[in-house]
Design a protein around this motif. Sequence first.
Motif, PDB file in Angstrom:
ATOM      1  N   GLU A   3      -1.356   7.586 -67.638  1.00 54.74           N
ATOM      2  CA  GLU A   3      -2.477   6.678 -67.399  1.00 54.74           C
ATOM      3  C   GLU A   3      -3.800   7.422 -67.588  1.00 54.74           C
TER       4      GLU A   3
ATOM      5  N   ARG B   5      -5.399   7.901 -64.051  1.00 55.14           N
ATOM      6  CA  ARG B   5      -5.164   9.334 -64.200  1.00 55.14           C
ATOM      7  C   ARG B   5      -3.917   9.778 -63.421  1.00 55.14           C
TER       8      ARG B   5
ATOM      9  N   GLU C  15      -5.960  -1.821 -73.105  1.00 53.93           N
ATOM     10  CA  GLU C  15      -5.742  -0.380 -73.112  1.00 53.93           C
ATOM     11  C   GLU C  15      -5.974   0.263 -74.481  1.00 53.93           C
TER      12      GLU C  15
ATOM     13  N   ASN D   4     -10.868  -2.963 -69.365  1.00 52.62           N
ATOM     14  CA  ASN D   4     -10.707  -1.717 -70.111  1.00 52.62           C
ATOM     15  C   ASN D   4     -11.638  -0.650 -69.546  1.00 52.62           C
ATOM     16  N   PRO D   5     -11.220   0.621 -69.585  1.00 49.12           N
ATOM     17  CA  PRO D   5     -12.167   1.684 -69.252  1.00 49.12           C
ATOM     18  C   PRO D   5     -13.310   1.688 -70.266  1.00 49.12           C
TER      19      PRO D   5
ATOM     20  N   GLU E 114     -11.441  12.051 -71.320  1.00 51.23           N
ATOM     21  CA  GLU E 114      -9.995  11.856 -71.480  1.00 51.23           C
ATOM     22  C   GLU E 114      -9.452  12.645 -72.665  1.00 51.23           C
TER      23      GLU E 114
ATOM     24  N   THR F 117      -3.815   2.778 -69.476  1.00 46.87           N
ATOM     25  CA  THR F 117      -4.981   2.975 -68.621  1.00 46.87           C
ATOM     26  C   THR F 117      -4.860   1.977 -67.466  1.00 46.87           C
ATOM     27  N   SER F 118      -5.172   2.403 -66.279  1.00 48.24           N
ATOM     28  CA  SER F 118      -5.992   3.506 -65.832  1.00 48.24           C
ATOM     29  C   SER F 118      -5.400   4.122 -64.572  1.00 48.24           C
TER      30      SER F 118
ATOM     31  N   SER G  45      -8.016   7.711 -67.679  1.00 52.22           N
ATOM     32  CA  SER G  45      -9.242   7.202 -67.064  1.00 52.22           C
ATOM     33  C   SER G  45      -9.160   7.038 -65.551  1.00 52.22           C
TER      34      SER G  45
END
Length: 327
Positions: free
Chosen positions: A289, A230, A85, A298-299, A307, A227-228, A291
């Motif tokens: 969160e 949104r 993250e 990982n994003p 973001e 993450t992740s 992404s």
Amino acid sequence: MRRIILICLVSLFAFPFHTMAKVVKEEKNVYSFEMMEADLTRLQQTLPIEVHSIGKSEKGRDIWAVKLGKGKKSILLVGAHHGREWLTTHLLVKMLEQYGMAYEKGKQFGGYSTKLLDEISIWFIPMINPDGVSIQQGNLSCFSHYEKIVTWQRNNYSIDWSRWKANAKGIDLNRQYPAGWDEVKTDISKPFYQFYKGKKPFEAVEVQVLAKFTKHIEPLIAVSYHTSGREIFWHYHNKQEHMARDYELAKKTAELTGYKLSKPEKHAVGSGFTDWFITEFERPAMTVELSYLVEETNPPLSVFPEEWKRNRLVGMMLVKEAVSGIK
């Protein structure tokens, strides 16, 4: 015989690990611990900020906390509880830089007066798990050959490190807090790349450092960036008299970011930082969160501009809310 086998394994994997670490250092699509330190050094030379090492990680890396503002009271923003993250670290360092530049010049930021920082400061801890981030990016240079083998085993015998969440000892830091720790049920009973909650709360040194620092500054609001997905989580055994206050703050954050506001679960299981903060301080806290959903990795860095656009005002909004009367 066991010792001979281990020596052979060490010899076999020493070269691939070394090669991979070198490649990652040249990779442009990550934000590493070293990059964060370089940015903090640069910002310290140009902005009115305080930079402090508040402790060390399991492998001796500094855990940095940065204060922006003159206010004795503060809010706290934390990033990278999990190795994969590190996008949260990048976000918090940029937030620090942009707010700091506006504050130094006495300018507004997105319609918010930065003079508010004279009343309520922001403490940034951009990377609470520097060892986990380094492992996730393939940098095992601080490990002995034997430790590399152990870490490889904890990664389910894979040299694809992109899913790594834990710290250097294979403990999931966001399952280390006492609020609800006993209730957390998991099939993972030993150190692993994710989900191992440890033998007891506050076992991991990084969590000890964060808990001690949080108790020292007693922030009015705490946000833990992850993450992740949104999504925003804000509820964990919040007292009834604080429910409206905490919900409104989370709602305002959701409106700024466009993220989904999670509905409270009746039987929510805790052990995360914000769960502990809510019960320990009886003040609002959120897990945010970043992404779109990326599962066990990982994003991509390419999602960062989106973001940042969604989150750029969150810190100043929280400062304004704290000034308005959160106690």
